[in-house]
Design a protein around this motif. Structure first.
Motif, PDB file in Angstrom:
ATOM      1  N   ARG A 122      -9.406   1.812 -14.368  1.00  0.00           N
ATOM      2  CA  ARG A 122      -8.038   1.595 -14.810  1.00  0.00           C
ATOM      3  C   ARG A 122      -7.123   1.215 -13.649  1.00  0.00           C
ATOM      4  N   THR A 123      -7.240   1.906 -12.521  1.00  0.00           N
ATOM      5  CA  THR A 123      -6.323   1.659 -11.403  1.00  0.00           C
ATOM      6  C   THR A 123      -6.434   0.225 -10.870  1.00  0.00           C
ATOM      7  N   PRO A 124      -7.641  -0.267 -10.520  1.00  0.00           N
ATOM      8  CA  PRO A 124      -7.692  -1.660 -10.048  1.00  0.00           C
ATOM      9  C   PRO A 124      -7.284  -2.660 -11.133  1.00  0.00           C
ATOM     10  N   PHE A 125      -7.656  -2.368 -12.381  1.00  0.00           N
ATOM     11  CA  PHE A 125      -7.286  -3.271 -13.471  1.00  0.00           C
ATOM     12  C   PHE A 125      -5.768  -3.376 -13.594  1.00  0.00           C
ATOM     13  N   MET A 126      -5.082  -2.252 -13.612  1.00  0.00           N
ATOM     14  CA  MET A 126      -3.628  -2.260 -13.765  1.00  0.00           C
ATOM     15  C   MET A 126      -2.940  -2.882 -12.547  1.00  0.00           C
ATOM     16  N   MET A 127      -3.498  -2.658 -11.359  1.00  0.00           N
ATOM     17  CA  MET A 127      -2.912  -3.293 -10.165  1.00  0.00           C
ATOM     18  C   MET A 127      -3.045  -4.812 -10.280  1.00  0.00           C
ATOM     19  N   HIS A 128      -4.207  -5.272 -10.723  1.00  0.00           N
ATOM     20  CA  HIS A 128      -4.423  -6.718 -10.893  1.00  0.00           C
ATOM     21  C   HIS A 128      -3.485  -7.250 -11.983  1.00  0.00           C
ATOM     22  N   TYR A 129      -3.340  -6.499 -13.062  1.00  0.00           N
ATOM     23  CA  TYR A 129      -2.441  -6.891 -14.156  1.00  0.00           C
ATOM     24  C   TYR A 129      -1.005  -7.023 -13.651  1.00  0.00           C
ATOM     25  N   ARG A 130      -0.619  -6.145 -12.727  1.00  0.00           N
ATOM     26  CA  ARG A 130       0.753  -6.176 -12.202  1.00  0.00           C
ATOM     27  C   ARG A 130       0.954  -7.233 -11.133  1.00  0.00           C
ATOM     28  N   GLY A 131      -0.107  -7.978 -10.797  1.00  0.00           N
ATOM     29  CA  GLY A 131       0.051  -9.109  -9.891  1.00  0.00           C
ATOM     30  C   GLY A 131      -0.549  -8.951  -8.512  1.00  0.00           C
ATOM     31  N   PHE A 132      -1.168  -7.824  -8.231  1.00  0.00           N
ATOM     32  CA  PHE A 132      -1.802  -7.656  -6.935  1.00  0.00           C
ATOM     33  C   PHE A 132      -3.026  -8.570  -6.839  1.00  0.00           C
ATOM     34  N   LYS A 133      -3.252  -9.113  -5.678  1.00  0.00           N
ATOM     35  CA  LYS A 133      -4.445  -9.924  -5.407  1.00  0.00           C
ATOM     36  C   LYS A 133      -5.606  -8.980  -5.119  1.00  0.00           C
ATOM     37  N   TYR A 134      -6.824  -9.514  -5.291  1.00  0.00           N
ATOM     38  CA  TYR A 134      -8.019  -8.695  -5.080  1.00  0.00           C
ATOM     39  C   TYR A 134      -8.016  -8.028  -3.697  1.00  0.00           C
ATOM     40  N   HIS A 135      -7.686  -8.812  -2.662  1.00  0.00           N
ATOM     41  CA  HIS A 135      -7.728  -8.252  -1.308  1.00  0.00           C
ATOM     42  C   HIS A 135      -6.663  -7.168  -1.112  1.00  0.00           C
ATOM     43  N   GLU A 136      -5.523  -7.303  -1.797  1.00  0.00           N
ATOM     44  CA  GLU A 136      -4.489  -6.274  -1.699  1.00  0.00           C
ATOM     45  C   GLU A 136      -4.950  -4.977  -2.371  1.00  0.00           C
ATOM     46  N   ILE A 137      -5.614  -5.114  -3.501  1.00  0.00           N
ATOM     47  CA  ILE A 137      -6.136  -3.933  -4.202  1.00  0.00           C
ATOM     48  C   ILE A 137      -7.181  -3.250  -3.337  1.00  0.00           C
ATOM     49  N   ALA A 138      -8.073  -4.060  -2.749  1.00  0.00           N
ATOM     50  CA  ALA A 138      -9.131  -3.509  -1.894  1.00  0.00           C
ATOM     51  C   ALA A 138      -8.532  -2.739  -0.718  1.00  0.00           C
ATOM     52  N   GLU A 139      -7.503  -3.306  -0.100  1.00  0.00           N
ATOM     53  CA  GLU A 139      -6.866  -2.634   1.034  1.00  0.00           C
ATOM     54  C   GLU A 139      -6.200  -1.324   0.611  1.00  0.00           C
ATOM     55  N   ARG A 140      -5.451  -1.363  -0.487  1.00  0.00           N
ATOM     56  CA  ARG A 140      -4.719  -0.161  -0.921  1.00  0.00           C
ATOM     57  C   ARG A 140      -5.649   0.953  -1.392  1.00  0.00           C
ATOM     58  N   LEU A 141      -6.742   0.568  -2.064  1.00  0.00           N
ATOM     59  CA  LEU A 141      -7.671   1.584  -2.570  1.00  0.00           C
ATOM     60  C   LEU A 141      -8.787   1.908  -1.578  1.00  0.00           C
ATOM     61  N   ARG A 142      -8.803   1.142  -0.483  1.00  0.00           N
ATOM     62  CA  ARG A 142      -9.811   1.320   0.570  1.00  0.00           C
ATOM     63  C   ARG A 142     -11.236   1.227   0.019  1.00  0.00           C
ATOM     64  N   ILE A 143     -11.464   0.162  -0.772  1.00  0.00           N
ATOM     65  CA  ILE A 143     -12.803  -0.118  -1.293  1.00  0.00           C
ATOM     66  C   ILE A 143     -13.108  -1.589  -1.049  1.00  0.00           C
ATOM     67  N   PRO A 144     -14.387  -1.978  -1.037  1.00  0.00           N
ATOM     68  CA  PRO A 144     -14.735  -3.389  -0.812  1.00  0.00           C
ATOM     69  C   PRO A 144     -14.191  -4.286  -1.922  1.00  0.00           C
ATOM     70  N   ILE A 145     -13.895  -5.525  -1.560  1.00  0.00           N
ATOM     71  CA  ILE A 145     -13.335  -6.479  -2.522  1.00  0.00           C
ATOM     72  C   ILE A 145     -14.310  -6.736  -3.670  1.00  0.00           C
TER      73      ILE A 145
END
Length: 170
Positions: A122-145
């Motif tokens: 849910r968290t990466p999905f909602m971040m992507h839905y809100r406009g975050f780019k994959y690399h931004e999500i990876a950085e914020r969640l500290r997981i691989p892209i």
């Protein structure tokens, strides 16, 4: 690029356009017409094609735009206007009201489906839905892209399964 070279390159790429035309039109004859219109437009506007750019993408764009233009033309052609003294526009939405109940039910179902996803999806999905780019999500969640992309893909798949009743509803 000469006209002969351009024609040769188009003929190599055009085979991949037919399935796209079928997806747009859902009819074999209409797909053939769309393909023919696309190739004609591409050939007549070949001077606008920049050498070294993606010819296939250029042709897909022409096809998509041609389909949209033809669709809009058909909608306009099928709009009936009553020119009697009352001047009632049959297709006018001016005097209509819209019941928001169906959209409220749908939004509630969507929200429940999203809330039912595991937090890790849910968290990466909602971040992507809100406009975050994959690399931004990876950085914020500290997981691989790659993990981010996979989790978003799984979330979409689960949501599609949970909301299947709306697939052909509208």
């Amino acid at each position: 690029m000469t006209a002969i070279e351009f024609t040769y390159n188009i003929s190599k790429v055009s085979k991949s356009l037919k399935p796209f035309a079928m997806r747009l039109t859902k009819d074999n004859d209409d797909a053939n017409d769309l393909l023919q219109d696309t190739l004609l437009k591409a050939f007549t506007n070949r001077e606008k094609y920049a050498d070294g750019t993606n010819l296939k993408a250029w042709l897909y764009t022409i096809m998509k735009n041609t389909f949209i233009t033809n669709y809009q033309r058909m909608v306009r052609k099928n709009t009936f206007i009553d020119e009697s003294e009352n001047l009632h526009y049959i297709n006018s939405l001016e005097n209509s009201t819209d019941n928001e109940a169906p959209s409220n039910f749908i939004m509630n179902d969507i929200n429940r489906a999203v809330d039912s996803l595991e937090e890790s999806f849910r968290t990466p999905f909602m971040m992507h839905y809100r406009g975050f780019k994959y690399h931004e999500i990876a950085e914020r969640l500290r997981i691989p892209i790659g993990t981010v992309k996979n989790r978003i893909h799984i979330a979409r798949k689960e949501l599609k399964d949970k909301l299947y009743v709306y697939e052909h509803a509208f």
